[in-house]
Motif scaffolding. Structure first.
Motif, short mmCIF file in Angstrom:
data_model
loop_
_atom_site.label_atom_id
_atom_site.label_comp_id
_atom_site.label_asym_id
_atom_site.label_seq_id
_atom_site.Cartn_x
_atom_site.Cartn_y
_atom_site.Cartn_z
N SER A 269 3.06 1.69 -1.39
CA SER A 269 2.15 2.07 -2.46
C SER A 269 1.22 0.94 -2.82
N GLU A 270 0.05 1.31 -3.26
CA GLU A 270 -0.98 0.37 -3.70
C GLU A 270 -1.14 0.48 -5.22
N LYS A 271 -1.68 -0.57 -5.81
CA LYS A 271 -2.05 -0.55 -7.22
C LYS A 271 -3.56 -0.71 -7.31
N ILE A 272 -4.16 -0.07 -8.29
CA ILE A 272 -5.58 -0.26 -8.57
C ILE A 272 -5.69 -1.51 -9.43
N VAL A 273 -6.46 -2.49 -8.97
CA VAL A 273 -6.55 -3.77 -9.68
C VAL A 273 -7.91 -4.03 -10.32
N ALA A 274 -8.94 -3.29 -9.89
CA ALA A 274 -10.28 -3.45 -10.44
C ALA A 274 -11.08 -2.19 -10.16
N VAL A 275 -12.15 -2.00 -10.91
CA VAL A 275 -12.97 -0.79 -10.75
C VAL A 275 -14.45 -1.16 -10.71
N VAL B 184 -16.54 4.78 -10.09
CA VAL B 184 -16.93 5.36 -8.81
C VAL B 184 -16.18 4.76 -7.63
N GLU B 185 -15.67 3.54 -7.78
CA GLU B 185 -14.89 2.89 -6.73
C GLU B 185 -13.76 2.10 -7.37
N MET B 186 -12.72 1.87 -6.56
CA MET B 186 -11.57 1.12 -7.04
C MET B 186 -11.16 0.11 -5.99
N LYS B 187 -10.79 -1.08 -6.45
CA LYS B 187 -10.24 -2.09 -5.55
C LYS B 187 -8.72 -2.03 -5.67
N LEU B 188 -8.06 -1.98 -4.52
CA LEU B 188 -6.62 -1.86 -4.48
C LEU B 188 -5.97 -3.23 -4.32
N SER B 189 -4.67 -3.28 -4.54
CA SER B 189 -3.94 -4.54 -4.45
C SER B 189 -4.05 -5.19 -3.07
N SER B 190 -4.33 -4.41 -2.03
CA SER B 190 -4.50 -4.95 -0.68
C SER B 190 -5.89 -5.52 -0.46
N GLY B 191 -6.79 -5.29 -1.43
CA GLY B 191 -8.18 -5.72 -1.28
C GLY B 191 -9.09 -4.61 -0.79
N GLU C 255 -11.41 9.46 -2.65
CA GLU C 255 -10.35 8.95 -1.78
C GLU C 255 -9.14 8.51 -2.61
N ALA C 256 -9.39 7.89 -3.76
CA ALA C 256 -8.30 7.49 -4.64
C ALA C 256 -7.54 8.71 -5.16
N GLN C 257 -8.27 9.79 -5.46
CA GLN C 257 -7.60 11.01 -5.89
C GLN C 257 -6.65 11.51 -4.79
N GLN C 258 -7.12 11.51 -3.56
CA GLN C 258 -6.28 11.98 -2.46
C GLN C 258 -5.08 11.05 -2.28
N MET C 259 -5.29 9.77 -2.41
CA MET C 259 -4.19 8.81 -2.30
C MET C 259 -3.15 9.08 -3.40
N ALA C 260 -3.60 9.40 -4.60
CA ALA C 260 -2.67 9.72 -5.69
C ALA C 260 -1.89 10.99 -5.35
N ARG C 261 -2.57 12.00 -4.82
CA ARG C 261 -1.89 13.24 -4.41
C ARG C 261 -0.81 12.96 -3.38
N ASP C 262 -1.10 12.02 -2.48
CA ASP C 262 -0.19 11.69 -1.39
C ASP C 262 0.89 10.67 -1.79
N GLY C 263 0.90 10.27 -3.07
CA GLY C 263 1.90 9.33 -3.55
C GLY C 263 1.68 7.90 -3.09
N MET C 264 0.44 7.58 -2.75
CA MET C 264 0.13 6.25 -2.22
C MET C 264 -0.36 5.26 -3.28
N LEU C 265 -0.54 5.72 -4.53
CA LEU C 265 -0.99 4.86 -5.61
C LEU C 265 0.07 4.82 -6.71
N GLU C 266 0.35 3.63 -7.19
CA GLU C 266 1.31 3.45 -8.28
C GLU C 266 0.62 3.54 -9.63
N HIS C 267 1.34 4.04 -10.60
CA HIS C 267 0.94 4.01 -12.01
C HIS C 267 -0.30 4.84 -12.33
#
Length: 74
Positions: free
Chosen positions: A2-8, A17-24, A31-43
């Motif tokens: 899982s990734e975390k959103i660290v900046a927007v 409109v865009e999000m920076k994830l913990s991986s950079g 795309e972030a919405q789809q990642m959330a649906r797929d359980g790939m984003l924390e919190h």
């Protein structure tokens, strides 16, 4: 993993409109919405707004500093 959103990044109207994830990695809102649906984003959760569209929201935890709108800009 899982990734975390660290900046927007916001547009001129203040909408995220865009999000920076913990991986950079930088992803767009859809795309972030789809990642959330797929359980790939924390919190974060997807909610259905009054406009009948899905929106990303931080999990409610009583700490406003980690709300998506309050994250650092990049």
């Amino acid at each position: 993993m899982s990734e975390k959103i660290v900046a927007v990044r916001k547009n001129d109207q203040g909408s995220i409109v865009e999000m920076k994830l913990s991986s950079g990695q930088v992803v767009g809102y859809k795309e972030a919405q789809q990642m959330a649906r797929d359980g790939m984003l924390e919190h974060v959760n997807l909610i259905r707004g009054k406009d009948s569209e899905e929106h990303l929201r931080s999990e409610p935890d009583g700490d406003p500093t980690n709300n998506l709108a309050n994250l650092p800009l990049f």
